[in-house]
Design an enzyme around this catalytic site. Structure first.
Site, PDB file in Angstrom:
ATOM      1  N   ASN A  88       0.806  -1.216   0.000  1.00  0.00           N
ATOM      2  CA  ASN A  88       0.000   0.000   0.000  1.00  0.00           C
ATOM      3  C   ASN A  88       0.843   1.270   0.000  1.00  0.00           C
ATOM      4  O   ASN A  88       0.413   2.288  -0.526  1.00  0.00           O
ATOM      5  CB  ASN A  88      -0.923  -0.001   1.223  1.00  0.00           C
ATOM      6  CG  ASN A  88      -1.545   1.343   1.464  1.00  0.00           C
ATOM      7  OD1 ASN A  88      -2.459   1.764   0.765  1.00  0.00           O
ATOM      8  ND2 ASN A  88      -1.045   2.061   2.469  1.00  0.00           N
ATOM      9  N   TYR A 154       4.175   9.145 -11.104  1.00  0.00           N
ATOM     10  CA  TYR A 154       3.363   8.310 -10.218  1.00  0.00           C
ATOM     11  C   TYR A 154       2.403   7.447 -11.029  1.00  0.00           C
ATOM     12  O   TYR A 154       2.299   6.234 -10.814  1.00  0.00           O
ATOM     13  CB  TYR A 154       2.597   9.210  -9.255  1.00  0.00           C
ATOM     14  CG  TYR A 154       1.545   8.521  -8.422  1.00  0.00           C
ATOM     15  CD1 TYR A 154       1.886   7.818  -7.279  1.00  0.00           C
ATOM     16  CD2 TYR A 154       0.197   8.601  -8.773  1.00  0.00           C
ATOM     17  CE1 TYR A 154       0.921   7.205  -6.499  1.00  0.00           C
ATOM     18  CE2 TYR A 154      -0.782   7.989  -7.996  1.00  0.00           C
ATOM     19  CZ  TYR A 154      -0.415   7.288  -6.868  1.00  0.00           C
ATOM     20  OH  TYR A 154      -1.378   6.672  -6.104  1.00  0.00           O
ATOM     21  N   GLY A 155       1.686   8.070 -11.978  1.00  0.00           N
ATOM     22  CA  GLY A 155       0.762   7.307 -12.812  1.00  0.00           C
ATOM     23  C   GLY A 155       1.479   6.218 -13.592  1.00  0.00           C
ATOM     24  O   GLY A 155       0.988   5.093 -13.706  1.00  0.00           O
ATOM     25  N   ALA A 156       2.646   6.550 -14.132  1.00  0.00           N
ATOM     26  CA  ALA A 156       3.412   5.560 -14.893  1.00  0.00           C
ATOM     27  C   ALA A 156       3.871   4.416 -13.995  1.00  0.00           C
ATOM     28  O   ALA A 156       3.855   3.240 -14.399  1.00  0.00           O
ATOM     29  CB  ALA A 156       4.612   6.232 -15.552  1.00  0.00           C
ATOM     30  N   ALA A 157       4.284   4.749 -12.768  1.00  0.00           N
ATOM     31  CA  ALA A 157       4.728   3.708 -11.842  1.00  0.00           C
ATOM     32  C   ALA A 157       3.575   2.788 -11.458  1.00  0.00           C
ATOM     33  O   ALA A 157       3.745   1.559 -11.386  1.00  0.00           O
ATOM     34  CB  ALA A 157       5.328   4.348 -10.590  1.00  0.00           C
ATOM     35  N   LYS A 158       2.402   3.346 -11.214  1.00  0.00           N
ATOM     36  CA  LYS A 158       1.250   2.527 -10.863  1.00  0.00           C
ATOM     37  C   LYS A 158       0.843   1.631 -12.035  1.00  0.00           C
ATOM     38  O   LYS A 158       0.468   0.462 -11.836  1.00  0.00           O
ATOM     39  CB  LYS A 158       0.080   3.405 -10.430  1.00  0.00           C
ATOM     40  CG  LYS A 158       0.293   4.101  -9.088  1.00  0.00           C
ATOM     41  CD  LYS A 158       0.483   3.109  -7.949  1.00  0.00           C
ATOM     42  CE  LYS A 158       0.481   3.787  -6.596  1.00  0.00           C
ATOM     43  NZ  LYS A 158       0.688   2.829  -5.482  1.00  0.00           N
TER      44      LYS A 158
END
Length: 263
Positions: A88, A154-158
């Protein structure tokens, strides 16, 4: 016969499990009977409890492989097993991609992609030798499946975690099940940083078909389901927990009073 989830005698690690979404996840696992270990870089402001049961806190920096190894070793030494990992911990401050430094992007990817991988590797090394195996669930985000302006890394990592999960599910089946929860906006004590005051939170809620942001426990209940025998044939899956997504912008921009589905 009623269907119930009973995780008594199960040991769960929830990273970032002492605040916000993580605290909600920890509480739901506690309510399901599990022994819950939550890690974070600093302890909770108050004990996380359900009835007379309390979340056990262990300090850890999930970005540091040595800290991760010590964390998993400590759990196994204390409890003799590790049944479930919930990845998380994560997040990112707002920063436009053109203005952020390479070091900033590196830290975001390290926390949100590489750390979950390192934790999954360490947990799988324990679970694969247990008769009952184990489960790994990572909390990802709608930022990984739609534009994420201001949090591009962040979006790319998720999105990377969602992709990685499908590969790990194949590599580690059938002993270890690996899934993600693709979470929409969640109302926590930090919501004001993202959405403003109560009016701002309510306005964002109105863009979601369910009419509100998720509660941390909404995410927690789905995590408990994926860890339970009810999801015994679920692996490599991305469970959308976003209240129906976001209302399409064209609906708000249209000038007609009635919107008809085009075919």
């Amino acid at each position: 016969m009623a269907i119930e989830i009973d995780l008594t005698d199960h040991v769960v690690l929830v990273t970032g499990g002492v605040r916000g979404v993580g605290a909600g996840i920890s509480r739901v696992f506690l309510a399901a009977g599990a022994s819950v270990v939550a890690c974070a870089r600093r302890p909770p402001d108050a004990p996380i409890t359900v009835g007379e049961r309390t979340v056990e806190y262990l300090p850890a920096d999930v970005r540091d492989p040595e800290s991760v190894a010590a964390l998993i070793d400590s759990i196994v030494q204390r409890h003799g097993r590790l049944d479930h990992l919930v990845n998380n911990a994560g997040g990112a401050p707002f920063a436009l991609a053109a203005d952020a430094s390479a070091r900033f992007h590196d830290k975001i990817v390290q926390l949100n992609l590489l750390a979950p991988l390192q934790l999954a590797q360490a947990a799988q090394a324990v679970m694969r030798d247990q008769p009952t195996g184990g489960t790994i669930t990572s909390i990802t985000s709608v930022s990984g499946v739609r534009p994420s302006p201001g949090t591009a890394a962040y979006g790319a990592a998720k999105a990377g975690v969602d992709s990685m999960t499908t590969s790990l599910a194949v590599e580690w089946a059938p002993r270890v099940r690996v899934n993600t929860i693709v979470a929409g906006p969640v109302e926590t004590e930090l919501s004001a940083l993202h959405y403003g005051d109560a009016d701002g939170v309510a306005a964002v809620g109105r863009t979601i078909p369910m009419g509100r942001l998720a509660a941390p426990e909404d995410i927690g209940r789905c995590a408990v389901f994926l860890a339970s025998p009810l999801a015994a044939f679920v692996t490599g899956a991305a469970l959308l927990v976003h209240g129906g997504g976001e209302l399409p912008a064209f609906l708000g921009a249209a000038t007609t009073e009635h919107h008809e589905q085009l075919s």
